[in-house]
Design an enzyme around this catalytic site. Structure first.
Site, short mmCIF file in Angstrom:
data_model
loop_
_atom_site.label_atom_id
_atom_site.label_comp_id
_atom_site.label_asym_id
_atom_site.label_seq_id
_atom_site.Cartn_x
_atom_site.Cartn_y
_atom_site.Cartn_z
N SER A 7 30.19 116.56 66.56
CA SER A 7 30.10 117.23 67.86
C SER A 7 30.49 116.26 68.97
O SER A 7 30.74 115.08 68.71
CB SER A 7 28.67 117.73 68.10
OG SER A 7 27.84 116.63 68.38
N LYS A 8 30.52 116.79 70.17
CA LYS A 8 31.02 116.00 71.30
C LYS A 8 30.32 114.65 71.46
O LYS A 8 30.94 113.69 71.91
CB LYS A 8 30.86 116.81 72.59
CG LYS A 8 32.07 117.69 72.84
CD LYS A 8 32.37 117.82 74.32
CE LYS A 8 33.82 118.19 74.54
NZ LYS A 8 34.02 119.36 75.38
N ARG A 9 29.05 114.61 71.08
CA ARG A 9 28.36 113.34 71.29
C ARG A 9 28.89 112.23 70.38
O ARG A 9 28.59 111.06 70.55
CB ARG A 9 26.83 113.50 71.16
CG ARG A 9 26.36 113.69 69.77
CD ARG A 9 24.90 114.10 69.71
NE ARG A 9 24.60 114.63 68.42
CZ ARG A 9 24.23 113.91 67.39
NH1 ARG A 9 24.07 112.61 67.50
NH2 ARG A 9 24.00 114.47 66.23
N GLY A 64 32.04 111.59 70.21
CA GLY A 64 33.33 111.17 70.76
C GLY A 64 34.31 112.32 70.75
O GLY A 64 33.90 113.48 70.90
#
Ligand code: GLU
Length: 490
Positions: free
Chosen positions: A254-256, A258
């Protein structure tokens, strides 16, 4: 130039009915293109192309609340960039724009009416009341009444027959799922839009989809959909649920973690053919150890039987490695173009790029060789070629702080300033003799000059670096480095 909606002409030619495999990529336009979705699209595309079948793009845009207009553009443009062309499209002229579910409400209306008439679905006006799936809906008794379906404020529920759904997933194997847990799930929402499960089945049947390949997060939808195929009298396609893509910490990517969107990778200067290569290997493998594949080779080797059941881990280093292999296949001018684009994105250069700058970048590319692995990497060790000065980070001061190294730099700097014919062998002689004058090995002086000239510890061979930075700039940067970095206390 082709536009993203053009697609190939393939499916218009006579003999279309002989196509056996028909697959689709059916994204919901809710935001960016997650690499997991791209991988799903890719497996469908590879399968279609390997079987000479059709690859259909269907935008599942019935959920108006989650709809992001820009997302449609990101999907079509992203697929186009990766070379994943799609076939067919709505409209009599056979245009190749994607299908949009929002334009197909008639067929959902028709099929839900059929279900209601057959007593297999019923209107429900208590949908907004919070109700658990295991509590029977009071509207169940109204089954058979059809007049009030598809009106705002009235939903339509499926009359769940209960029992077990058993099916053989191509990737996951045999599965038995208890139907009761889904209750009388909704087919048409009270705002008259169809739910994902319903529209998906109606469309997959209408589009004669033969295989459904999608993420295994949809596994729990499959029994619901199979119940609907049965109720509608449609024969179901085959299912292949693809394993998840995890981050290195074992959690869903997921976005966390990167960069996860396709655009992120494009904007970092990765090559589309490298991403295609990398994503194909996330959950699929060819026979043997081979890892470099062109899109054409992937098409000829792809098979569903070699899709893994277990989750795969996204490994950025492997992507970078594959990207560098694909870069090696490119002519120097194309490599230079990638680097120039990265510098423009970073605001270091501006379009239009002059021919001199292009030539200069070509020489830098020759010098960097396989060290340049993807576009933005030029920012790490190549941006300085296009700036007047460099700033040396404090963590690199130690390269330039010893008195002997500083004395040798001074000597080299004076000699470099005097060179008449700026060439690498002369530069090398000066660097080596300056080191020996202070009883230094060449290496510490070479490292120090590299840091002084480029602000980095990696790059092309030092003598090439000095040549490319140029005489005046090299002399000036050596002085600036001595001025910036304090001498270590002895
Ligand atoms: N719209 C669904 C999604 O984006 C499609 C799932 C499917 O392929 O059935 O996840």
């Amino acid at each position: 130039m082709r536009s993203p909606g053009d697609g190939p002409q393939k499916c218009q030619v006579p003999g279309r009915q002989t196509l056996t495999v028909r697959v689709r990529f059916a994204p919901s336009p809710t935001g960016y293109m997650h690499v997991g979705n791209v991988r799903t699209a890719l497996f469908n595309w590879l399968f279609a192309r390997s079987k000479n079948g059709a690859f259909i793009l269907r935008i599942e845009d019935t959920d108006l609340q989650r709809h992001v207009e820009e997302a449609i553009h990101l999907i079509t443009e992203g697929l186009y960039w990766l070379g994943m062309d799609w076939d067919e499209g709505p409209g009599k002229s056979g245009n190749y724009g994607p299908y949009f579910q929002s334009e197909r409400s008639e067929i959902y209306r028709r099929d839900v009416k059929r279900l209601i008439e057959a007593g297999l679905a019923y209107p429900c006006d208590c949908e907004l009341q919070k109700r658990e799936a295991d509590t029977p809906c009071p509207c169940r008794d109204r089954q058979g009444k059809q007049g009030d379906s598809m009106k705002t404020g009235i939903a339509v529920r499926f009359l769940n027959p209960g029992g077990t759904t058993s099916f053989e997933d191509i990737v996951q194997g045999a599965l038995d799922i208890d139907n009761e847990q889904f209750g009388d799930f909704v087919l048409i929402k009270s705002d008259t839009t169809p739910t994902y499960n319903f529209a998906n089945v109606v469309d997959d049947h209408a589009m004669q989809i033969t295989h459904i390949m999608r993420g295994d997060d949809h596994l729990s939808n499959t029994p619901r959909q199979l119940m609907l195929y049965e109720a509608l009298g449609y024969s179901p396609p085959e299912f292949a649920h693809l394993p998840q893509i995890l981050a290195s910490d074992g959690h869903r990517l997921s976005k966390r973690h990167g960069a996860v969107s396709l655009t992120d990778y494009r904007d970092e200067g990765f090559l589309p053919e490298a991403l295609v290569n990398y994503l194909a290997l996330l959950g699929w493998s060819a026979e043997g150890e081979r890892e470099f594949f062109t899109p054409e080779e992937l098409i000829s080797q792809f098979s569903l039987s070699r899709v893994r059941k277990s989750a795969s881990q996204f490994d950025r280093q492997r992507l970078i490695h594959l990207n560098s292999l694909h870069m090696e296949q490119l002519p120097i001018e194309d490599q230079a173009q990638l680097a120039l684009e990265a510098l423009c994105r970073a605001g270091i250069l501006e379009d239009p790029i002059s021919d001199d700058t292009r030539d200069y970048m070509g020489q830098i590319m020759e010098a960097l060789g396989s060290r340049f692995k993807y576009g933005d990497q030029i920012l790490e060790f190549g941006a300085h070629f296009f700036t007047e000065d460099v700033t040396i980070k404090e963590e690199l001061y130690s390269y330039l702080s010893s008195p002997d190294v500083r004395n040798a730099i001074c000597t080299a700097q004076e000699a470099l300033a005097e060179v008449q014919d700026w060439n690498e062998s002369e530069i090398e002689d000066i660097v080596r003799s300056s080191a020996s004058q202070f009883d230094l090995k060449a290496a510490p002086l070479i490292h120090a000059i590299r840091v002084a000239l480029s602000g980095a510890t990696v790059g092309p061979s030092l003598f090439t670096l000095v040549r490319l930075v140029g005489q005046q700039r090299s002399v000036r940067r050596l002085q600036a480095a001595l001025d910036q970095v304090p001498e270590e206390a002895t």
